[in-house]
Design a protein around this motif. Sequence first.
Motif, PDB file in Angstrom:
ATOM      1  N   LEU A   1       0.814  -1.211   0.000  1.00 38.91           N
ATOM      2  CA  LEU A   1       0.000   0.000   0.000  1.00 38.91           C
ATOM      3  C   LEU A   1       0.848   1.261   0.000  1.00 38.91           C
ATOM      4  N   VAL A   2       0.509   2.173  -0.891  1.00 40.27           N
ATOM      5  CA  VAL A   2       1.044   3.528  -0.877  1.00 40.27           C
ATOM      6  C   VAL A   2      -0.120   4.415  -0.473  1.00 40.27           C
ATOM      7  N   ILE A   3       0.035   5.128   0.627  1.00 40.58           N
ATOM      8  CA  ILE A   3      -1.015   6.032   1.097  1.00 40.58           C
ATOM      9  C   ILE A   3      -0.480   7.449   0.965  1.00 40.58           C
ATOM     10  N   ALA A   4      -1.196   8.270   0.213  1.00 39.98           N
ATOM     11  CA  ALA A   4      -0.794   9.665   0.018  1.00 39.98           C
ATOM     12  C   ALA A   4      -1.885  10.579   0.555  1.00 39.98           C
ATOM     13  N   PHE A   5      -1.512  11.476   1.433  1.00 43.14           N
ATOM     14  CA  PHE A   5      -2.433  12.488   1.955  1.00 43.14           C
ATOM     15  C   PHE A   5      -2.089  13.790   1.235  1.00 43.14           C
ATOM     16  N   LEU A   6      -3.021  14.287   0.433  1.00 37.18           N
ATOM     17  CA  LEU A   6      -2.748  15.435  -0.429  1.00 37.18           C
ATOM     18  C   LEU A   6      -3.766  16.549  -0.220  1.00 37.18           C
TER      19      LEU A   6
ATOM     20  N   ARG B   1      -0.345  19.935   6.153  1.00 35.77           N
ATOM     21  CA  ARG B   1       0.713  18.984   5.832  1.00 35.77           C
ATOM     22  C   ARG B   1       0.245  18.023   4.758  1.00 35.77           C
ATOM     23  N   VAL B   2       1.202  17.456   4.065  1.00 38.88           N
ATOM     24  CA  VAL B   2       0.953  16.374   3.120  1.00 38.88           C
ATOM     25  C   VAL B   2       1.892  15.236   3.528  1.00 38.88           C
ATOM     26  N   GLY B   3       1.611  14.053   3.043  1.00 35.73           N
ATOM     27  CA  GLY B   3       2.484  12.946   3.394  1.00 35.73           C
ATOM     28  C   GLY B   3       2.256  11.740   2.520  1.00 35.73           C
ATOM     29  N   VAL B   4       3.281  10.906   2.450  1.00 40.78           N
ATOM     30  CA  VAL B   4       3.209   9.656   1.696  1.00 40.78           C
ATOM     31  C   VAL B   4       3.815   8.553   2.562  1.00 40.78           C
ATOM     32  N   PHE B   5       3.113   7.430   2.633  1.00 41.51           N
ATOM     33  CA  PHE B   5       3.513   6.287   3.442  1.00 41.51           C
ATOM     34  C   PHE B   5       3.492   5.041   2.569  1.00 41.51           C
ATOM     35  N   VAL B   6       4.488   4.195   2.716  1.00 36.61           N
ATOM     36  CA  VAL B   6       4.565   2.947   1.963  1.00 36.61           C
ATOM     37  C   VAL B   6       4.604   1.810   2.970  1.00 36.61           C
ATOM     38  N   ALA B   7       3.663   0.861   2.816  1.00 32.70           N
ATOM     39  CA  ALA B   7       3.566  -0.262   3.740  1.00 32.70           C
ATOM     40  C   ALA B   7       3.411  -1.567   2.971  1.00 32.70           C
ATOM     41  N   ASP B   8       3.852  -2.646   3.593  1.00 30.70           N
ATOM     42  CA  ASP B   8       3.677  -3.943   2.954  1.00 30.70           C
ATOM     43  C   ASP B   8       2.257  -4.459   3.201  1.00 30.70           C
ATOM     44  N   ARG B   9       1.968  -5.615   2.650  1.00 32.40           N
ATOM     45  CA  ARG B   9       0.606  -6.164   2.736  1.00 32.40           C
ATOM     46  C   ARG B   9       0.181  -6.510   4.157  1.00 32.40           C
ATOM     47  N   TYR B  10       1.116  -6.488   5.098  1.00 32.11           N
ATOM     48  CA  TYR B  10       0.798  -6.772   6.489  1.00 32.11           C
ATOM     49  C   TYR B  10       0.691  -5.500   7.326  1.00 32.11           C
ATOM     50  N   GLY B  11       0.845  -4.361   6.674  1.00 33.75           N
ATOM     51  CA  GLY B  11       0.726  -3.081   7.364  1.00 33.75           C
ATOM     52  C   GLY B  11       2.012  -2.569   7.962  1.00 33.75           C
ATOM     53  N   GLU B  12       3.154  -3.251   7.683  1.00 36.91           N
ATOM     54  CA  GLU B  12       4.428  -2.781   8.209  1.00 36.91           C
ATOM     55  C   GLU B  12       4.916  -1.592   7.383  1.00 36.91           C
ATOM     56  N   LEU B  13       5.253  -0.524   8.074  1.00 38.84           N
ATOM     57  CA  LEU B  13       5.696   0.711   7.437  1.00 38.84           C
ATOM     58  C   LEU B  13       7.130   0.571   6.935  1.00 38.84           C
ATOM     59  N   TYR B  14       7.355   0.899   5.676  1.00 40.59           N
ATOM     60  CA  TYR B  14       8.694   0.862   5.084  1.00 40.59           C
ATOM     61  C   TYR B  14       9.249   2.252   4.836  1.00 40.59           C
TER      62      TYR B  14
END
Length: 156
Positions: free
Chosen positions: A32-37, A113-126
């Motif tokens: 998952l890539v989550i972007a808050f824009l 603020r804006v932000g981007v988060f990248v997580a694996d399929r188990y929800g672990e933040l990378y």
Amino acid sequence: MLKTRQIIPPLTARSTAGQTVRAGDFKQKKNLVIAFLHANCPRCHAFLGELAVRAREFAEREAVALVVYSETPGAALVGENLPAQVRVAVDMSGRSLGAYLGEGAFGPSGLERVGVFVADRYGELYSQRVARGEDGLPGVPELFEWLAQIQAGSEE
């Protein structure tokens, strides 16, 4: 030294069609890539466009991009025909935005603020990047580098 796993916070928002979208919907299924824009920002809109153009790469990386706004984006954005690998949602309550972007996410003029988060399929933040403005967003190629690292790690 043992690395401490960091799991992404819960995220609940509404798609532009009114359906509930949760980060947990993708758990054990997709990276998952989550972007808050910002909703009405040309640079944020271009960032979303670049994500959409690279939808095939998201599919190859077994990933989905979830783009979350604090308010309903402009009609032009809602009307866009986005690929299934790129989802748009709105967090009107601001709870998820605050959980990810921190205490100072909102100011007198709204989302600051804006932000981007990248997580694996188990929800672990990378990877995570939080910034005051769009200039602080990572480049889309950097997101795919993180997704490649996740994929490489899961193949070991």
